[in-house]
Motif scaffolding. Sequence first.
Motif, PDB file in Angstrom:
ATOM      1  N   ASN A 131       0.817  -1.216   0.000  1.00 19.21           N
ATOM      2  CA  ASN A 131       0.000   0.000   0.000  1.00 19.21           C
ATOM      3  C   ASN A 131       0.851   1.268   0.000  1.00 19.21           C
ATOM      4  O   ASN A 131       0.308   2.370   0.067  1.00 19.21           O
ATOM      5  CB  ASN A 131      -0.966   0.009   1.188  1.00 19.21           C
ATOM      6  CG  ASN A 131      -0.280  -0.280   2.502  1.00 19.21           C
ATOM      7  OD1 ASN A 131       0.949  -0.246   2.591  1.00 19.21           O
ATOM      8  ND2 ASN A 131      -1.067  -0.567   3.521  1.00 19.21           N
ATOM      9  N   ARG A 132       2.171   1.136  -0.073  1.00 20.74           N
ATOM     10  CA  ARG A 132       3.040   2.308  -0.196  1.00 20.74           C
ATOM     11  C   ARG A 132       3.685   2.395  -1.579  1.00 20.74           C
ATOM     12  O   ARG A 132       4.649   3.131  -1.774  1.00 20.74           O
ATOM     13  CB  ARG A 132       4.120   2.281   0.881  1.00 20.74           C
ATOM     14  CG  ARG A 132       3.563   2.504   2.279  1.00 20.74           C
ATOM     15  CD  ARG A 132       4.598   2.284   3.353  1.00 20.74           C
ATOM     16  NE  ARG A 132       4.053   2.500   4.689  1.00 20.74           N
ATOM     17  CZ  ARG A 132       4.511   1.925   5.787  1.00 20.74           C
ATOM     18  NH1 ARG A 132       5.545   1.088   5.707  1.00 20.74           N
ATOM     19  NH2 ARG A 132       3.971   2.178   6.959  1.00 20.74           N
ATOM     20  N   SER A 151       5.006  11.753  -4.085  1.00 16.36           N
ATOM     21  CA  SER A 151       3.662  12.201  -3.719  1.00 16.36           C
ATOM     22  C   SER A 151       3.355  13.603  -4.222  1.00 16.36           C
ATOM     23  O   SER A 151       2.209  13.915  -4.533  1.00 16.36           O
ATOM     24  CB  SER A 151       3.487  12.150  -2.195  1.00 16.36           C
ATOM     25  OG  SER A 151       3.459  10.834  -1.723  1.00 16.36           O
ATOM     26  N   SER A 168      -1.071  10.620  -2.924  1.00 14.01           N
ATOM     27  CA  SER A 168      -0.909   9.636  -1.862  1.00 14.01           C
ATOM     28  C   SER A 168      -0.456   8.288  -2.394  1.00 14.01           C
ATOM     29  O   SER A 168      -0.706   7.941  -3.549  1.00 14.01           O
ATOM     30  CB  SER A 168      -2.235   9.464  -1.121  1.00 14.01           C
ATOM     31  OG  SER A 168      -2.155   8.455  -0.141  1.00 14.01           O
ATOM     32  N   ASP A 169       0.193   7.528  -1.528  1.00 22.01           N
ATOM     33  CA  ASP A 169       0.657   6.150  -1.735  1.00 22.01           C
ATOM     34  C   ASP A 169       2.032   6.050  -2.373  1.00 22.01           C
ATOM     35  O   ASP A 169       2.634   4.974  -2.377  1.00 22.01           O
ATOM     36  CB  ASP A 169      -0.319   5.309  -2.570  1.00 22.01           C
ATOM     37  CG  ASP A 169      -1.719   5.284  -1.991  1.00 22.01           C
ATOM     38  OD1 ASP A 169      -1.851   5.501  -0.777  1.00 22.01           O
ATOM     39  OD2 ASP A 169      -2.662   5.059  -2.751  1.00 22.01           O
ATOM     40  N   ARG A 205       1.075   8.810   2.788  1.00 23.01           N
ATOM     41  CA  ARG A 205       0.130   7.739   2.456  1.00 23.01           C
ATOM     42  C   ARG A 205      -1.083   7.925   3.343  1.00 23.01           C
ATOM     43  O   ARG A 205      -1.006   7.790   4.569  1.00 23.01           O
ATOM     44  CB  ARG A 205       0.716   6.353   2.673  1.00 23.01           C
ATOM     45  CG  ARG A 205      -0.266   5.250   2.224  1.00 23.01           C
ATOM     46  CD  ARG A 205       0.255   3.869   2.507  1.00 23.01           C
ATOM     47  NE  ARG A 205       0.162   3.487   3.899  1.00 23.01           N
ATOM     48  CZ  ARG A 205      -0.930   2.987   4.485  1.00 23.01           C
ATOM     49  NH1 ARG A 205      -2.057   2.853   3.786  1.00 23.01           N
ATOM     50  NH2 ARG A 205      -0.917   2.640   5.757  1.00 23.01           N
ATOM     51  N   ASN A 264      -6.220   3.840   3.803  1.00 23.59           N
ATOM     52  CA  ASN A 264      -7.130   3.356   2.775  1.00 23.59           C
ATOM     53  C   ASN A 264      -8.496   3.034   3.376  1.00 23.59           C
ATOM     54  O   ASN A 264      -8.710   3.124   4.588  1.00 23.59           O
ATOM     55  CB  ASN A 264      -6.535   2.151   2.045  1.00 23.59           C
ATOM     56  CG  ASN A 264      -6.195   0.996   2.965  1.00 23.59           C
ATOM     57  OD1 ASN A 264      -7.023   0.566   3.763  1.00 23.59           O
ATOM     58  ND2 ASN A 264      -4.972   0.485   2.859  1.00 23.59           N
TER      59      ASN A 264
END
Length: 939
Positions: free
Chosen positions: A122-123, A163, A168-169, A644, A647
């Motif tokens: 998720n990064r 970013s 994000s992420d 991040r 979610n």
Amino acid sequence: MNRSHFSLYSCGCSALVLLGLGVLSAASMRVNAEEDAGKLATIEEVNVTSTRVKARPGYEAPTPTTVLGSEFVSDMSTPNVADALNRLPSMGNANSPRSNGNNTSTPTQGANFLNLRGLGTNRTLVLLDGRRVVGAAVTGQVDLNLLPSTLLQRTEVVTGGASAAWGSDAVAGVVNLVLDKEFTGFKGSIQLGTSDERDADERKANFAGGFEFADGRGHVLASVNYTESDSVDRADSRDWFRGTKLVNNPAYAPGNGEPQRLVLDNVGQFIGSDAGHTFLSAGPLAGITFAPDGSLQNFDFGTRFPGQPLGTSLTGDGQLNDFSARSALQVGYEQVNTFLRASFDVTDKINVYGEYIYANTEAETVTVPYYRFAGALTINRDNAFLPADLATQMDNFGMTSIPLGRSNVDFGRANPYNDRDFSRIVLGAEISLSDNWSLETYYERGETDIHAEVRSNANRANYALAVDAVDDGSGNIVCRSTLTDPTNGCVAANIFGLGAPSQAAIDYVIGAAVQDTTVTQDVFSVTVQGDLLTLPAGPVSAAFGYEYRKEEFTSKADPLSLVNGWWVGNYKSAKGEYDVNEFFAEIVVPVFVDSALGESFDLNAAVRATDYSTSGDVNTWKLGFTYNIGAGVSLRGTKSRDIRAPNLNEYFSGGETNSIFFDDPFTGQNSVLVPRTISGNTDLQPEEADTKTVGIVYQPEFVEGLVVSLDYFDIEIGDAINAVDDQSILDRCFQGETAFCSLIERDSSGNLARVFNGPVNFAVEKLSGYDLEIGYGFDAAGGRVDIRTLWTYTDEHFTVDRGDKDDLLGEYAGGNGAFAGGPQERVGFTSVRYSTDRYTLSLRNRYVGDGVIDAQWTSGVDVDNNKVNSVSYFDLSASADIQIGGSDAEIFFSVDNIFDKEPPRVGFDGPTALDDLGVSGSRHDLIGRYFRAGLRFAF
């Protein structure tokens, strides 16, 4: 799955394998002319991902970027793009069909997520032609299997924080798949694959076409991809499986010089067995097990290791009693992907386009049965199925009940299945505003529909009723509950011996946990690019714009899951949404060119202002430079603030409940099996990461074709979002951290009843190291040789929680929990490619450096041997041009893991070790030598 294909497949694959072997004998090899631009020796920066700015020709962005041409994937013949990308040293352990086979808690079977730097899937931000893609799960990760690959032109991997440019992420970086949107003609490929063990079979077919219309003003593209792969359901199908476990040393005592733990082979469990056995610590009734006919046998407990449910116990037939032998090594899946794109020049300054993707994946595997271990199953003396000999012995000792340990494998192994439908529509326009300024705007709508089941799942209440069997007084065996409720439908189950339960009893106990989830993403974006002014060194280029994004999901679970009635799964209904407004700007300023100080120096800056409906405002930024000193030497560097945001799952998950083992420090009880529920946390704040990169690129004029780059990276993530290790909740409450005590639920007797867990902002995570990339291409022996090697050296990886530093560098098992599975210290990938007009031969090496079981441990003290050995894999591929009906075609053949190298031994630390294989799927090949062969064509 779909094993009916096997006989036809075997014949076809054998023929292609023989054809491929013939190719290997060819004296010279070749490379397609249209792929020359992406040769492995080429290292370049591509502005579409490294920066949003379309700067002057020759400008190279300061963020390190690895560009991989389409042949990077085609040479390997992997079933999908992600499997090829995961061989890059900068990638860490990720979710793939070969790594998530035993997962029952989240419906991600068959998915392929990327994990840059090993910082978590998720990064890593995944883009398709520079645009976001809806997640394949509520956790937000993009499944690369669902994206079109036949039209892939190149892949750009940005290994620095991005970013400010992309949102994000992008903490660990960005992976951007770039499609060949100008392709005309028709092309396709068909390939088959099988392992050296004649399993894990693959079938794959890809087709794509493109044509122009309206005198070239319009263009249409279409593609379809089909892939099918069979599961590998048992770990003991491989020679490397040897029941390796990490056990507590029976001889250990503080100060006696013995290590606290041992890594041993041939270790299983003594707390239960397939046939079931009486679980008593001592006495004449301890370890009585049952033959298939119900007669009594002795269960061999063997050596028992203190504080763990592990030992050298044997089953009645003398086999090691190790349930991890049933662990799945590969998920079976079937997927279809379709892509359609149309573009049209309304005027010579306005181009409009639309894209549509539809993809479907069905995936399934088998995992653990409903094991009732360590006396969790109690049988009453009046049980009507109780063997007479055992009943007599119980009477002799005045026992009214007896505890059993039973795997219940004859009721079936839990069978996770998920069906994912993915659709994405993009409508956009590219507008030339002037000679130097352009505008692009688009709207995207993405949707993923996930139907998840855990089939062959035990209804815990029905099981408890079924095993409590009694005589109804007329010689009929019924459930005790039926005596008072004759219409309850209960079917009595005989559990004394493997295979004893009737099919009717199995049908009464077994069912499926079900959840249906829809995830949607809406994006509107507008970007303007151009030159602000011209300085003596060149134009000052800029890009700025606005982006709106909305993420939303709904999940609905079956009624029994809502009350945690299943063995595993126990999904929850939930829903949630957030939206975000973002304004961004980026600029490139040329400071000097052709100066006494060097050939050129450029500054790059970017900023993004973000407003989340959930967590409010957060800003990101980046500063960077590129300095071309001359004589082939360039320097580059960046410093950035990246984020991040949590979610949907981390915010709003309704929870999933599974039973796991805990050690209770309050009562002193070990290996207590209780439900653990994971749920979301609406108080989460975005993670903030500070990233630095500094690098040098060297292209010596005296060695034509040689390019060398070396980059240093440093990433520090503050307020890192993660869930603490489940056991740590109890331990930290016991140590006085009262915030964790609220997550523990006890019954009226003070025993553990339930533990709750979920994500929190609770730690700092730090990672740093070096990336080395060398490319060299030259002509030789009537052909072309292209050499490329990429290495990542990680010099530190740790977390800080409560002021305590937890070193994670090179960890495989992660005895301390939540952040386990980080990158190894040294990882490398090298390719040597020789090509001629007609043939190609490619040899590749994948090197995974040594690691440790737990970075906090010392060999000879905490464990007898903390080291996990390095391993080096060699892969080979070859292709040759042929003619089919007057059209060009290519046959190809590849072998992964030529020498069939086994994964190194790893001892895993855990309360049960039921699914621990004694090896790690983190970069290690668990399948073994693998053959692929096929045909590519174009006309």
